[in-house]
Design a protein around this motif. Structure first.
Motif, mmCIF file in Angstrom:
data_model
loop_
_atom_site.group_PDB
_atom_site.id
_atom_site.type_symbol
_atom_site.label_atom_id
_atom_site.label_comp_id
_atom_site.label_asym_id
_atom_site.label_seq_id
_atom_site.Cartn_x
_atom_site.Cartn_y
_atom_site.Cartn_z
ATOM 1 N N VAL A 150 0.829 -1.205 0.000
ATOM 2 C CA VAL A 150 0.000 0.000 0.000
ATOM 3 C C VAL A 150 0.865 1.259 0.000
ATOM 4 O O VAL A 150 1.823 1.374 0.776
ATOM 5 N N ALA A 176 -6.446 -0.881 -0.688
ATOM 6 C CA ALA A 176 -5.844 0.336 -0.138
ATOM 7 C C ALA A 176 -6.883 1.393 0.204
ATOM 8 O O ALA A 176 -6.536 2.444 0.744
ATOM 9 N N ALA A 179 -6.809 3.072 3.602
ATOM 10 C CA ALA A 179 -5.492 3.453 4.131
ATOM 11 C C ALA A 179 -5.413 4.946 4.436
ATOM 12 O O ALA A 179 -5.943 5.788 3.703
ATOM 13 N N ASN A 237 -5.210 -1.434 -6.608
ATOM 14 C CA ASN A 237 -5.203 -2.125 -5.326
ATOM 15 C C ASN A 237 -6.398 -1.681 -4.483
ATOM 16 O O ASN A 237 -6.273 -0.820 -3.612
ATOM 17 N N TYR A 251 -5.602 1.692 8.949
ATOM 18 C CA TYR A 251 -6.713 1.246 8.104
ATOM 19 C C TYR A 251 -8.075 1.399 8.759
ATOM 20 O O TYR A 251 -9.079 1.010 8.180
#
Length: 329
Positions: free
Chosen positions: A21, A314, A317, A311, A258
């Motif tokens: 990430v 992610a 994030a 991704n 996260y």
């Protein structure tokens, strides 16, 4: 199964499509701290070793200390990072033991620390681990498979008040009392041992109108149980101050979180170290009260749209970073 009767991670287990990430941003932020002679960086949540591999490849003089409580992650990363075997020290431990790990390694200071918090891809993707509500699996959720406390034990032995507390505090579940009450009722009939049964119980406890929005209603309960089983927040509360204390002048810390609980703890820890604590009203700041760190990010940075396309994991994030600008006399 391995020779000890436990699960063995295959070379490709849980790695399909795995992308570290915010990798480019992590390298950019840590880079200035790792450009000197014989720099040392700590990857406090090693996982699959994606960030570590990129750091080792980018900085040829770098020594990396990787920490993870999951023995599968240590085994996998040992193989993945084997081309850099003479420049790595991998330790199976909780990130909360960071100070002890550095002491055993004989490292009084380091130049960079990376925290990539949360659950790793193999933990999510290997159904047997019991982290995901999308698989029917035993209720486990242990990152360290050698520890005794499991999600099954939490669900079947905690009181209604204890369950309500962790669902509210760790899962931010507004229907925590309802979920806890139904868990107590259902486990009295038969022990709750599978992820599917627990997910079904949670779904039944959540009002129908709420179930129609916000994704799977079990998400918050599973997050809360995972945090409780692995003591994730207490580990971060210990590890982040230890990491900041260990940084050399010019050293940098980068934290990828996260969920809001991790990000809030990170923000509080970094803010405390970047604030001038001189008493108000003084004509000049007192040197002893001047900040030892400066923030490198304005608030929490988010992944780019391009990264989210590559991704999707992610999406939640949040990245924060700081640099040591002063050392204690």
């Amino acid at each position: 199964m391995d020779a000890r009767g436990g699960l063995e991670m295959q070379d490709n287990a849980g790695t399909g499509g795995h992308v570290p990430v915010m990798l480019e941003r992590v390298l950019e932020l840590l880079g200035p701290a790792l450009s000197g002679a014989s720099p040392v960086v700590v990857d406090a949540n090693l996982g699959l070793g994606g960030h570590s591999e990129a750091l080792l490849a980018t900085f040829p003089e770098l020594h990396l200390i990787g920490i993870d409580r999951d023995p599968f992650a240590i085994d996998f990363s040992t193989r993945r990072l084997s081309p850099y075997a003479d420049r790595i020290t991998l330790v199976q431990a909780s990130s909360g033991d960071l100070a002890e790990v550095l002491a055993r390694a004989g490292r009084t200071t380091v130049n960079g620390v990376l925290f990539d918090l949360g659950v790793s891809s193999p933990q999510l993707d290997e159904a047997e681990r019991g982290f995901a509500y999308s698989y029917d699996a035993p209720l486990d959720m242990r990152m360290d498979t050698g520890q005794e406390l499991t999600a099954e034990r939490v669900v079947n032995t905690y009181s209604a008040a204890e369950l309500t507390r962790i669902l509210r505090d760790y899962g931010e579940e507004r229907f925590a009392p309802r979920v806890a009450a139904l868990i107590i009722k259902e486990r009295a009939k038969e022990a709750i041992t599978s992820t599917k049964r627990l997910a079904d119980i949670v779904r039944e406890a959540i009002p129908a109108a709420t179930r129609r929005t916000g994704g799977n209603p079990a998400k918050r309960t599973f997050q809360a149980l995972r945090i409780e089983v692995n003591a994730e927040l207490s580990a971060l509360e210990a590890a982040l101050p230890a990491a900041l204390d260990a940084l050399a002048l010019g050293g940098r810390v980068v934290v990828l979180s996260y969920h809001s609980l991790e990000d809030r703890l990170t923000k509080q820890a970094l803010t405390a170290r970047t604030r001038d604590t001189s008493p108000p009203g003084l004509p000049v700041p007192l040197p002893a009260h001047q900040p030892r760190f400066r923030l490198l990010t304005r608030g929490a940075e988010l992944p780019s749209e391009e990264e989210l396309a590559r991704n999707p994991r992610a999406a939640s994030a949040r990245l924060r970073a700081a640099e040591r600008i002063r050392v204690d006399d």
